[in-house]
Design an enzyme around this catalytic site. Structure first.
Site, short mmCIF file in Angstrom:
data_model
loop_
_atom_site.label_atom_id
_atom_site.label_comp_id
_atom_site.label_asym_id
_atom_site.label_seq_id
_atom_site.Cartn_x
_atom_site.Cartn_y
_atom_site.Cartn_z
N HIS A 1 0.89 -1.35 0.08
CA HIS A 1 -0.11 0.00 0.06
C HIS A 1 0.87 1.20 0.01
O HIS A 1 0.74 2.20 -0.94
CB HIS A 1 -0.89 -0.03 1.16
N GLU A 2 1.74 1.25 0.84
CA GLU A 2 2.59 2.47 1.00
C GLU A 2 3.38 2.61 0.07
O GLU A 2 3.86 3.90 -0.67
CB GLU A 2 3.33 2.69 2.32
N HIS B 1 1.97 4.51 -2.92
CA HIS B 1 1.93 5.93 -2.73
C HIS B 1 3.24 6.68 -3.04
O HIS B 1 3.40 7.69 -3.60
CB HIS B 1 1.76 6.33 -1.23
ZN LIG Z 1 -2.93 5.14 1.95
#
Ligand SMILES: [Zn+2]
Length: 106
Positions: free
Chosen positions: A57-58, A61
């Site tokens: 997830h990170e 980003h």
């Molecule tokens: Zn997030």
């Protein structure tokens, strides 16, 4: 994700760009665009599967910030990267809910 970051000109050094830190009890990880660093919370991430989910997830980003000129202060950009991270990472709100991290990502 790490394989996608490097060819996009967003090289990653695990020792520099990934950190384990203690976080608030309702947070499991985050991406710090100022430090260009992914944070995984050692006190709330309790399994290998959850670690993989947070890291993926990170890193999405991180990829969006580097590759797509992401502006975290722009709500449309923020919504876009969160949707991408959810869809490509942990797949559904329900799986995040079951893992207890539905509200823990930043
Ligand atoms: Zn997030």
């Amino acid at each position: 994700m790490m394989g996608a970051l490097k060819p996009s000109g967003c090289g990653i050094d695990i020792r520099r760009h990934i950190a384990c830190e203690e976080c608030a009890s309702n947070v499991s990880g985050g991406y710090d665009p100022i430090m260009n660093q992914v944070i995984v919370c050692h006190n709330t991430v309790k399994s290998e599967g959850m670690f993989q989910g947070v890291l993926t997830h990170e890193l999405i980003h991180m990829f969006d910030y580097c590759q797509n000129d992401l502006d975290f202060k722009n709500l449309e950009h923020l919504a876009c990267t969160e949707i991408r991270a959810a869809n490509l990472g942990h797949c559904s709100f329900m799986s995040a809910w079951i893992n207890g991290d539905a509200f823990g990502f930043v």
